[in-house]
Design an enzyme around this catalytic site. Sequence first.
Site, PDB file in Angstrom:
ATOM      1  N   CYS A 168       0.837  -1.197   0.000  1.00  0.00           N
ATOM      2  CA  CYS A 168       0.000   0.000   0.000  1.00  0.00           C
ATOM      3  C   CYS A 168       0.874   1.250   0.000  1.00  0.00           C
ATOM      4  O   CYS A 168       0.990   1.949   1.005  1.00  0.00           O
ATOM      5  CB  CYS A 168      -0.951   0.014   1.180  1.00  0.00           C
ATOM      6  SG  CYS A 168      -2.247   1.267   1.034  1.00  0.00           S
ATOM      7  N   CYS A 345      -5.088   2.672  -5.351  1.00  0.00           N
ATOM      8  CA  CYS A 345      -4.736   3.287  -4.077  1.00  0.00           C
ATOM      9  C   CYS A 345      -5.807   4.310  -3.715  1.00  0.00           C
ATOM     10  O   CYS A 345      -5.839   5.393  -4.299  1.00  0.00           O
ATOM     11  CB  CYS A 345      -3.385   3.994  -4.158  1.00  0.00           C
ATOM     12  SG  CYS A 345      -1.963   2.911  -4.310  1.00  0.00           S
TER      13      CYS A 345
END
Length: 420
Positions: A168, A345
């Site tokens: 991430c 994202c």
Amino acid sequence: MSTTQSLVRKHTVVIVGAGAGGIAVAAQLRRADPGVDVVIVDPAAQHYYQPAWTLVGGGAYAPEATRRSLTGCLPAGVVHVASAVKAFLPDESQIECEDGTRLGYEYLVVAAGIQVNWDAVEGLVQALGKNGVTSNYRYDLAPYTWQLVREFKGGTAVFTQPAGAVKCPGAPQKALYLSADHFRRKGVKATVQFRSGAASVFGVPFYAEALDKVMDGYSAQTHFSQNLVQVRGSEKVAVFESVINGETVREEVSYDLLHVVPPQSAPDFIRDSALADGAGWLDVDKHTLRHVRYANVFGLGDCTSTPNSKTAAAIKSQAPVLVSNLLQSLRGQSQSASYDGYAACPLTTSQGRVLLAEFTYGGTVSPSFPADPRVPRRFYWWLKRAFMPWFYWNILLKGRRIPVTHKTRTYPVGVASAQR
């Protein structure tokens, strides 16, 4: 054959790793063919929805809602071997567990995730959870992030990101945005710094331009191409290292709040195996997800060499590709499924708004919605906080497939400033 090897039981499919990728593949395999013998190897007792830890650190999500019993997440009919992997033996189509037992396989799926190297920063382990030092990359520390943010009375708040791949990759700056937004709402004066080992705020220029504006909106000071190398918690000093004109330079930075994202790598048992590429990642074809040297080995998720962003959203696209190609291989057919590098994202730019960055290989902008993805929107906050966790637990981990929604789109030059 040795006594140990003679006791090896061979399975059709052995999956290493019970994260999102491993469970999604197991569930899809069982749905496609309930007769397939599937084993998952992982020592964990709990399964975590890690994408919500940033929200926990921002006071917008309960930590306990991110954790469930691993047993309850596994598909019916899948055998769980609660052990860590010690070594891969691909020439023998076996894996060796930490207790010395071996499992044989017809096909191996490696979904072992990424290794967070907390010890790579001197003094970090000793400082975490006190001295104003925290990280949303640990379940037990994300609540401490929120404690530090809500109790912050002013001063310097530093947010770090290491060089190289991290899971991430938007998470380091998400922590900054949610914290800075809270400071602003409460009228707390703060010097906010983002110190990153990367060359820019985001790897896709299309989104980086928009995120630079978000940073500017918080008057955040950005420092790139430098890495955190030491934390002196008792002094509240962080030491960063960069290379200037060929020379290594160290900078000592005083902080009141320090949010750290440590360096990360492929797990050691992959890096030290014949399955690794030169950088230590599981060496797979970026489209078929099949190992480039061992035809009966597949891989997906953060541990692989695929040049996509390491996000949970990538699993949604990778799992059906891998399962399709594995089943075709089992049936003696040629592989036809191809992964396009999709990743997403959802960047929480403030409490209540998210910029949803979606892209495929090469940084090709590929949103699921036609609206300009550079604009933070309230609707995407709902997706991030409510829909995506529900989707994770009830669709992805259950092996249910959904149609592909992302596609290549083009947008006008320049970033719209409206937030919706």
